[in-house]
Design an enzyme around this catalytic site. Structure first.
Site, short mmCIF file in Angstrom:
data_model
loop_
_atom_site.label_atom_id
_atom_site.label_comp_id
_atom_site.label_asym_id
_atom_site.label_seq_id
_atom_site.Cartn_x
_atom_site.Cartn_y
_atom_site.Cartn_z
CG ASP A 154 -2.33 0.55 0.87
OD1 ASP A 154 -2.40 1.38 -0.04
OD2 ASP A 154 -3.31 0.19 1.54
CG ASP A 217 -9.99 1.93 -0.68
OD1 ASP A 217 -8.95 1.89 -1.39
OD2 ASP A 217 -9.99 1.70 0.54
C1 GAL Z 1 -6.30 1.20 1.44
C2 GAL Z 1 -6.47 0.21 0.31
C3 GAL Z 1 -7.55 -0.78 0.68
C4 GAL Z 1 -7.18 -1.46 1.99
C5 GAL Z 1 -6.88 -0.42 3.06
C6 GAL Z 1 -6.36 -1.05 4.33
O1 GAL Z 1 -5.30 2.07 1.11
O2 GAL Z 1 -6.79 0.88 -0.87
O3 GAL Z 1 -7.75 -1.72 -0.35
O4 GAL Z 1 -6.04 -2.26 1.76
O5 GAL Z 1 -5.95 0.53 2.63
O6 GAL Z 1 -6.06 -0.11 5.30
#
Ligand code: GAL
Length: 435
Positions: A154, A217
């Site tokens: 991430d 997301d």
């Molecule tokens: C976001 C990501 C999500 C999930 C989340 C977890 O940045 O896009 O899919 O992984 O973090 O905190």
């Protein structure tokens, strides 16, 4: 162990009728989009070892494994907030009390591969330790010691400029290199970049990893799907073997989508060759959603062993071509597949609509030929198409997915001389049709 070769976006093949083939990080894994499960959308931080095992068992009993779903992936919140005294990541001692090695062994014993989540900055997006400046150490912990096979990486908590002294590519290069170092001694790892920030990741993701998130997301509602489809409609060429745009998890069955919208969601993601990671509580999943997820004819195109290209729009439809519209994305799409030309029609309107196209609007169709039509949702052969195709009364936000196979020359004497008038010219030079 297969030697890693960082090929990057190279290998441009153009054999007249062949599409451009982009090839990503070829280290012997993830030649095709990953099919599997991810915990985030259904559970966020409410995860533990038992949930993962139950999920894997359900993937078997629901027939998802048999349909090709292979990865069981843990998302954020699996770690303790602090590293060990020697700087290692530590799995949550309550929720993963049996240890991660035990968990991956159980997942492997059930016939799956296991994925884990990390972050390229100081912290994950939920505030757990990130891997910045610990890349080698964490790669060893996660993949050598614990036995994971897949890393989602991430984009949160990026260090200050005077510390990182890298651009966005260099930031991800660090973990990509650490994984590369494990190739020989451990195994090749699937590297899934979750680089949703504005970084044009589709231009460079293939040099470092196997997939890259292109958008924020996903939410379980049509506006979210429509905006993801719109954005990705402009960058379909980035997808190929070993590397592809990741449209985010599948939100089927989480409420918020009609059945028709759920079919559109799955169709668009699969035919755009996105990874397909189920983000649904499998204990509560309904048979109609399982039926969507196990549509083998559509999965076969997602996993096409000969033709890795995404479908692309050939006509935007209600909007002029190349219009970016988050609510009303492109409607008419096609792409090559090993068994013919695949078409996706999306009714982006909030009301039923008829949709019509000339076959040769798609670059993959030969003029003057007729085509057998396979409906990839009704699983029926729907006769032969000559020149054009109309689909009547498509439901709001509904989809049609068709596979057209060349069935020989069209009958003689069909008028007009060219289905698409542009530059239609007689041998004596007369322009027919006026444009
Ligand atoms: C976001 C990501 C999500 C999930 C989340 C977890 O940045 O896009 O899919 O992984 O973090 O905190």
């Amino acid at each position: 162990m297969k030697r890693l070769s960082h090929i990057g976006t190279a290998a441009v093949v153009c054999l007249c009728t062949m599409p451009i083939v982009v090839q990503g990080l070829n280290n012997g894994v993830a030649k095709f989009p990953a099919l599997g499960y991810n915990t985030w959308n259904a559970y966020q931080c409410n995860i533990d070892q038992d949930l993962l095992i139950t999920t894997a068992q359900l993937m078997k009993s629901l027939g998802l494994q048999a349909a090709g779903y292979e990865y069981v992936n843990i998302d954020d919140c699996w770690a303790m907030k602090n590293r060990s005294a020697t700087g290692e990541l530590v799995a949550d001692t309550t929720r993963f009390s049996r240890g991660m090695k035990n968990l991956t062994s159980q997942i492997h014993d059930l016939g799956f591969k296991a994925g884990i989540y990390g972050d390229s900055g100081w912290f994950t997006c939920a505030g757990y330790p990130g891997s910045f400046d610990h890349e080698e150490q964490d790669a060893q912990t996660l993949f050598e010691d614990w036995g994971f096979d897949y890393l989602k990486y991430d984009n949160c908590a990026i260090p200050f400029d005077d510390i990182i002294r890298q651009g966005i590519v260099g930031k991800h290069q660090r973990m990509s290199s650490a994984l590369q170092n494990l190739e020989e001694t451990v195994k090749p790892i699937v590297f899934s970049l979750c680089q949703w920030g504005w970084s044009q990741v589709w231009l460079w993701g293939a040099t470092l990893g196997h997939s890259w998130r292109t958008t924020g997301d996903i939410g379980p509602n049509w506006p979210s799907l429509a905006s993801i489809i719109n954005f990705n409609s402009f960058i379909t060429q980035a997808t190929g073997y070993y590397g592809r745009n990741d449209l985010d998890m599948l939100q089927l069955g989480n409420g918020g989508l009609t059945f028709e919208e759920a079919k559109s969601h799955f169709t668009a993601w699969a035919l755009m060759k996105s990874p397909l990671l189920i983000g649904t509580n499998l204990s509560a999943i309904t048979p109609d959603i399982v039926e969507i997820l196990t549509n083998r004819e559509i999965l076969a195109i997602n996993q096409d062993s000969v033709e890795p290209s995404s479908i692309s729009p050939f006509r935007w439809g209600i909007n002029p071509d190349w219009t970016s519209n988050d609510s009303f994305p492109a409607q008419y799409w096609s792409g090559p597949s090993q068994n013919g030309t695949v078409f996706m029609l999306l009714n982006t309107l909030d009301e039923p609509a008829d949709m019509f196209f000339n076959l040769t609007e798609s670059p993959w169709i030969r003029a003057g030929r007729e085509y057998s039509v396979r409906d990839l949702w009704s699983h029926t052969d729907n006769g032969t198409a000559i020149r054009n195709l109309t689909v009547s009364a498509m439901p709001p936000h509904g989809v049609v997915a068709l596979l057209l196979k060349d069935a020989g020359n069209e009958p003689d004497g069909i008028y007009p001389q060219c289905a698409v008038w542009s530059q239609c010219t007689a041998e004596n030079g007369t322009l027919v049709g006026g444009n």
